[in-house]
Structure formats: structure tokens, C-alpha cells
Write a protein that holds these residues in place. Structure first.
Motif, PDB file in Angstrom:
ATOM      1  N   UNK A  23       0.857  -1.434   0.021  1.00  0.00           N
ATOM      2  CA  UNK A  23       0.231  -0.037  -0.136  1.00  0.00           C
ATOM      3  C   UNK A  23       0.938   1.409   0.048  1.00  0.00           C
ATOM      4  N   UNK A  24       1.902   1.236   0.604  1.00  0.00           N
ATOM      5  CA  UNK A  24       2.712   2.422   0.870  1.00  0.00           C
ATOM      6  C   UNK A  24       3.593   2.660  -0.590  1.00  0.00           C
ATOM      7  N   UNK A  25       3.831   1.375  -1.147  1.00  0.00           N
ATOM      8  CA  UNK A  25       4.531   1.576  -2.406  1.00  0.00           C
ATOM      9  C   UNK A  25       3.484   2.188  -3.429  1.00  0.00           C
ATOM     10  N   UNK A  26       2.318   1.671  -3.391  1.00  0.00           N
ATOM     11  CA  UNK A  26       1.249   2.330  -4.571  1.00  0.00           C
ATOM     12  C   UNK A  26       1.077   3.820  -4.033  1.00  0.00           C
ATOM     13  N   UNK A  27       1.148   4.282  -2.791  1.00  0.00           N
ATOM     14  CA  UNK A  27       1.000   5.555  -2.540  1.00  0.00           C
ATOM     15  C   UNK A  27       2.130   6.412  -3.246  1.00  0.00           C
ATOM     16  N   UNK A  28       3.323   5.904  -3.210  1.00  0.00           N
ATOM     17  CA  UNK A  28       4.468   6.791  -3.031  1.00  0.00           C
ATOM     18  C   UNK A  28       5.475   6.488  -4.220  1.00  0.00           C
ATOM     19  N   UNK A  29       5.292   5.414  -5.104  1.00  0.00           N
ATOM     20  CA  UNK A  29       6.405   5.161  -5.843  1.00  0.00           C
ATOM     21  C   UNK A  29       6.410   6.068  -7.145  1.00  0.00           C
ATOM     22  N   UNK A  30       5.190   6.567  -7.377  1.00  0.00           N
ATOM     23  CA  UNK A  30       5.130   7.561  -8.724  1.00  0.00           C
ATOM     24  C   UNK A  30       5.538   9.210  -8.110  1.00  0.00           C
ATOM     25  N   UNK A  31       5.358   9.435  -6.883  1.00  0.00           N
ATOM     26  CA  UNK A  31       5.788  10.612  -6.570  1.00  0.00           C
ATOM     27  C   UNK A  31       7.337  10.738  -6.203  1.00  0.00           C
ATOM     28  N   UNK A  32       7.612   9.699  -5.805  1.00  0.00           N
ATOM     29  CA  UNK A  32       9.317   9.552  -5.618  1.00  0.00           C
ATOM     30  C   UNK A  32       9.931   9.422  -6.994  1.00  0.00           C
ATOM     31  N   UNK A  33       9.364   8.688  -7.986  1.00  0.00           N
ATOM     32  CA  UNK A  33      10.044   8.455  -9.108  1.00  0.00           C
ATOM     33  C   UNK A  33      10.160   9.965  -9.722  1.00  0.00           C
ATOM     34  N   UNK A  34       8.839  10.653  -9.754  1.00  0.00           N
ATOM     35  CA  UNK A  34       8.806  11.889 -10.386  1.00  0.00           C
ATOM     36  C   UNK A  34      10.002  12.937  -9.882  1.00  0.00           C
ATOM     37  N   UNK A  35       9.878  12.777  -8.485  1.00  0.00           N
ATOM     38  CA  UNK A  35      10.912  13.772  -7.811  1.00  0.00           C
ATOM     39  C   UNK A  35      12.451  13.382  -8.087  1.00  0.00           C
ATOM     40  N   UNK A  36      12.674  12.293  -8.105  1.00  0.00           N
ATOM     41  CA  UNK A  36      14.103  11.375  -8.760  1.00  0.00           C
ATOM     42  C   UNK A  36      14.320  11.947  -9.920  1.00  0.00           C
ATOM     43  N   UNK A  37      13.169  11.804 -10.874  1.00  0.00           N
ATOM     44  CA  UNK A  37      13.395  11.924 -12.221  1.00  0.00           C
ATOM     45  C   UNK A  37      13.723  13.664 -12.538  1.00  0.00           C
TER      46      UNK A  37
END
Length: 72
Positions: A23-37
Motif C-alpha cells: 500500500x505504501x508503494x502504491x501511494x509513493x512510488x510515482x511521486x518518488x519517481x517524479x522527484x528523482x526524475x
């Protein structure tokens, strides 16, 4: 169960319910990816870093206290 706060989910992960990490992965993987990108500009490197972040969250879950905001 989706209505649990991030801190509550992570405390459950800490207690051994590692399935809640999904659930945490589903909530945060896209925002984290965007930040890193935004910082790196390389998708493959960002994928690797996102995976590393969640791996380390799981590895060091025993140190989570629940103080502060999970998002940070």
C-alpha cells in the motif's frame, strides 16, 4: 484498510505485516519517481533508486518510530 495513515501502515510493517508495504508503494512510488526524475533525468536510474528506497524501508523497518510525517 486503505484509509490507514502512512505512519499506521509503516507501524504495521514494523510489527511484521510486511504485506502493508504494498500500500505504501502504491501511494509513493510515482511521486518518488517524479522527484528523482526531476533531479536526474534518467528513468532507469530512477527506477533503481525507487526500488532501493523501498528495499531500505523494509530492511530498516525496525527503526521506524512513527514520529513526524511519513512522507518526508
Amino acid at each position: 484498510m486503505d484509509s490507514l495513515t502512512d505512519n499506521a501502515l509503516m507501524l504495521r510493517v514494523k510489527a511484521g505485516d510486511v504485506d502493508r508495504m504494498g500500500l505504501l508503494f502504491e501511494r509513493y512510488h510515482r511521486p518518488l519517481f517524479g522527484f528523482l526524475y526531476h533531479m536526474l533525468g534518467r528513468a532507469a536510474a530512477c527506477d533503481d533508486l525507487v526500488q532501493t528506497v523501498f528495499y531500505r524501508m523494509l530492511k530498516y523497518r525496525h527503526t521506524f518510530t512513527g514520529d513526524g510525517e511519513f512522507r518526508t
